[in-house]
Design a protein around this motif. Sequence first.
Motif, PDB file in Angstrom:
ATOM      1  N   HIS A   1      -6.976   5.998  10.511  1.00 47.52           N
ATOM      2  CA  HIS A   1      -5.549   5.794  10.249  1.00 47.52           C
ATOM      3  C   HIS A   1      -4.855   4.988  11.341  1.00 47.52           C
ATOM      4  N   THR A   2      -5.461   4.887  12.526  1.00 46.62           N
ATOM      5  CA  THR A   2      -4.838   4.121  13.609  1.00 46.62           C
ATOM      6  C   THR A   2      -5.178   2.634  13.538  1.00 46.62           C
ATOM      7  N   GLU A   3      -6.038   2.249  12.583  1.00 43.59           N
ATOM      8  CA  GLU A   3      -6.436   0.850  12.435  1.00 43.59           C
ATOM      9  C   GLU A   3      -5.366   0.041  11.688  1.00 43.59           C
ATOM     10  N   TYR A   4      -5.476  -1.281  11.810  1.00 42.72           N
ATOM     11  CA  TYR A   4      -4.575  -2.200  11.127  1.00 42.72           C
ATOM     12  C   TYR A   4      -5.266  -2.907   9.952  1.00 42.72           C
ATOM     13  N   ILE A   5      -6.569  -3.052  10.034  1.00 36.74           N
ATOM     14  CA  ILE A   5      -7.280  -3.823   9.014  1.00 36.74           C
ATOM     15  C   ILE A   5      -7.291  -3.071   7.690  1.00 36.74           C
ATOM     16  N   GLY A   6      -7.136  -3.809   6.622  1.00 37.86           N
ATOM     17  CA  GLY A   6      -7.190  -3.245   5.282  1.00 37.86           C
ATOM     18  C   GLY A   6      -5.940  -2.527   4.828  1.00 37.86           C
ATOM     19  N   LYS A   7      -5.051  -2.203   5.750  1.00 43.86           N
ATOM     20  CA  LYS A   7      -3.867  -1.421   5.384  1.00 43.86           C
ATOM     21  C   LYS A   7      -2.904  -2.199   4.473  1.00 43.86           C
ATOM     22  N   PRO A   8      -2.748  -3.526   4.648  1.00 39.32           N
ATOM     23  CA  PRO A   8      -1.846  -4.234   3.717  1.00 39.32           C
ATOM     24  C   PRO A   8      -2.244  -4.082   2.251  1.00 39.32           C
ATOM     25  N   TRP A   9      -3.564  -4.106   1.977  1.00 44.01           N
ATOM     26  CA  TRP A   9      -3.973  -3.915   0.580  1.00 44.01           C
ATOM     27  C   TRP A   9      -3.675  -2.500   0.110  1.00 44.01           C
ATOM     28  N   GLN A  10      -3.897  -1.510   0.959  1.00 45.13           N
ATOM     29  CA  GLN A  10      -3.619  -0.133   0.571  1.00 45.13           C
ATOM     30  C   GLN A  10      -2.133   0.051   0.239  1.00 45.13           C
ATOM     31  N   VAL A  11      -1.266  -0.534   1.061  1.00 44.49           N
ATOM     32  CA  VAL A  11       0.177  -0.418   0.814  1.00 44.49           C
ATOM     33  C   VAL A  11       0.551  -1.141  -0.478  1.00 44.49           C
ATOM     34  N   PHE A  12      -0.018  -2.325  -0.689  1.00 45.74           N
ATOM     35  CA  PHE A  12       0.230  -3.091  -1.915  1.00 45.74           C
ATOM     36  C   PHE A  12      -0.234  -2.304  -3.140  1.00 45.74           C
ATOM     37  N   TRP A  13      -1.428  -1.703  -3.063  1.00 44.54           N
ATOM     38  CA  TRP A  13      -1.965  -0.927  -4.184  1.00 44.54           C
ATOM     39  C   TRP A  13      -1.086   0.280  -4.470  1.00 44.54           C
ATOM     40  N   GLN A  14      -0.714   1.006  -3.418  1.00 47.70           N
ATOM     41  CA  GLN A  14       0.132   2.183  -3.612  1.00 47.70           C
ATOM     42  C   GLN A  14       1.502   1.791  -4.169  1.00 47.70           C
ATOM     43  N   GLU A  15       2.017   0.641  -3.772  1.00 42.66           N
ATOM     44  CA  GLU A  15       3.303   0.179  -4.290  1.00 42.66           C
ATOM     45  C   GLU A  15       3.242   0.041  -5.805  1.00 42.66           C
ATOM     46  N   ASN A  16       2.136  -0.503  -6.304  1.00 43.03           N
ATOM     47  CA  ASN A  16       1.998  -0.650  -7.749  1.00 43.03           C
ATOM     48  C   ASN A  16       1.789   0.689  -8.442  1.00 43.03           C
ATOM     49  N   VAL A  17       1.067   1.614  -7.802  1.00 41.46           N
ATOM     50  CA  VAL A  17       0.896   2.954  -8.372  1.00 41.46           C
ATOM     51  C   VAL A  17       2.248   3.648  -8.529  1.00 41.46           C
ATOM     52  N   TYR A  18       3.054   3.612  -7.473  1.00 47.48           N
ATOM     53  CA  TYR A  18       4.318   4.335  -7.517  1.00 47.48           C
ATOM     54  C   TYR A  18       5.301   3.695  -8.489  1.00 47.48           C
ATOM     55  N   MET A  19       5.261   2.386  -8.617  1.00 46.50           N
ATOM     56  CA  MET A  19       6.090   1.751  -9.642  1.00 46.50           C
ATOM     57  C   MET A  19       5.641   2.196 -11.030  1.00 46.50           C
ATOM     58  N   ALA A  20       4.335   2.240 -11.252  1.00 44.61           N
ATOM     59  CA  ALA A  20       3.829   2.632 -12.569  1.00 44.61           C
ATOM     60  C   ALA A  20       4.265   4.046 -12.934  1.00 44.61           C
ATOM     61  N   VAL A  21       4.139   4.998 -12.002  1.00 45.51           N
ATOM     62  CA  VAL A  21       4.531   6.373 -12.348  1.00 45.51           C
ATOM     63  C   VAL A  21       6.038   6.472 -12.562  1.00 45.51           C
TER      64      VAL A  21
END
Length: 646
Positions: free
Chosen positions: A492-512
């Motif tokens: 969780h302290t890393e920076y790599i890959g986190k932009p995709w996770q945030v982007f993916w979660q953004e679409n999940v939360y919009m969908a719900v």
Amino acid sequence: MALDRKIAYINLTTGDVEIKPIPLEMRKKFIGGRGMDAYLLYNHAPKGCDPIGPENPMIVSGGLLTATCASATARTHVMAKSPLTGLLGSCNMGGFFAPEMAWAGFHHLVITGKADKPVYLWIHNGEIEIRDAGHLWGKNSTDTQWAIRDELDDEEVKSMVIGQAGENLVTYACVMTGIKNAGGRTGLGCVMGSKNLKAVAVRGTMDIKIAHPVDALEHNKKFIDQITGAKVNQIQGALGTPFIWGATNCWGGVRTRNFQYNQMEYADEIEPEAIDDYAAETMGPHHMTGCFGCQVHCRAQYKIQSGLYKGKYDEGPEYTSLGAFGAEPDCKSIETVLTGNHLVNQYGVDNLEIGSMIAWAMELYELGILTTKETEGLDLRFGNDEALLQMVHNICTRTGWLGNVLADGGIPAAEKIGKNAFDYLIQVKGMNNLHSDERATPGLALNIATASRGSDHLRSRPAIDLYHLPEPVLRKIYSSPVPYDGPLSSEHTEYIGKPWQVFWQENVYMAVDCLGICKYHTVFLGATLPNFEDWPKVIYYNTGLEFTPREIWDAAERCNNLERLFNLREGLTRNDLKKGDTLNHRYFDEPCRRGAPDVIGKRIDRDKFNVMIDEFYEHHGWDNDGVPTSETLTRLGLENEPTRLL
């Protein structure tokens, strides 16, 4: 059937009401709920409109699946231009209002204009009436709802109301339904107050035809097993959302004394187990309750045991009230937390925002930026329970110089207070942050910086990042329905890959939010809970509409881009400290001082954070300034917006 629910346009100035069907092509593009609301706001709000002016449309909705056989589809969404931020105003709440509105024939209301005196809307089985609310003005949110039920002689009426905070145009006033269901963020209770709209009351007995009822019920059984089988929901059913606070504070992720510390010490009295014992003692063993169609029952019922409000019933407190009236002001009394929770529910004000505002004022007071002159003698130091509760009253009633100033929101208040008060305000886009501390979690920091309605834990938060899930598990989650072969990290302290996770979660939360489902019933805190692959069947069985997982993703991305377009039109820029995708300087300059070894000393690296922003924009198809490219708008079918088709 569910797709027969209509949209109503209500002009409070003229009294005109127009009712229209919602075309199926609009459903396919925007689904419903928050997504359709984003379309309606972008198409009906004039550029640069005054958030408390009559031209600002207030949009109220239920999701596509609301009031069907689908589980946990109780959410009500409200949208307008925010009086707190001047950007997107959006809030979401549970309870029973949206299902009742659907049974009354409507999925969306677009409310414009301003009544010349207090009014409320009465919506019943396809009919809409504007009624006098002079006798309701001045009442708190609970008394307003009970008075409407008495007037209409129907105990089943559900109302969305404002309390005195909305009437007094506190810029972070809530809309409320039930005892404690709050549409808390961005100040849409203030928008209601500006329109002289005290309440929207609904009652429906109209049938909703389910497309495939047997299959819908059978499939929902699987959904219920999936939801209730998740350990996170079993814990919530026992302790409510405060369990999140207990775990996070123990680790060192709770901001305390505004932003000076990241862990609250000696807080045994407000730990979730203590609150559970308190609620059980006052209400008995069956003290947990929930929303329409939900099997989790994640909130407690309690009565205050001492003080001025002894014997008062309320529900909660939610995770946010523990921060607002516990950690941030450094108050350790369970009675203070529960009383503060009760007051904000009655006044109708955002617990998160008001707690943060008072904690900010406390730090300014201890720094000497505020003095007893501005506080009118009130000793506004950290840990002063009486001062905390008094400031809740002062803000909601706009009493005194400081109460009136803080009621206007953080950025206007900082300008009035002067000196360097703004430096201590923990906000994004003018909205205060949750009581969490993201300095040890770059992914969560990216989430709050880029969320569409301001600093926000419910727009794109990759909360499962804290679980240290193995990379193959992360890849399975984050590669559906759109393949992703980029970097991912279990740390969780890393920076790599986190932009995709945030982007993916953004679409999940919009969908719900489009479907009307609670976020606790998707991949928010539970990695095994439903997501894109699970939703097509529940949509088809209940409505007959056919979506692929990718089509739901595309609709969510389309709606998120509409919210971005609205914000850009209203002045958002990438690096603006008041209207941008950035963080308060303290995230970068001050390290965490308490907590676990992986937390102490952590702060956000500015250069790495900017790279994350670049990558996040790239995933969206936005340029370096965060503006959707023409190719992105064409791909999503938004190149001609606003089209004003609905």
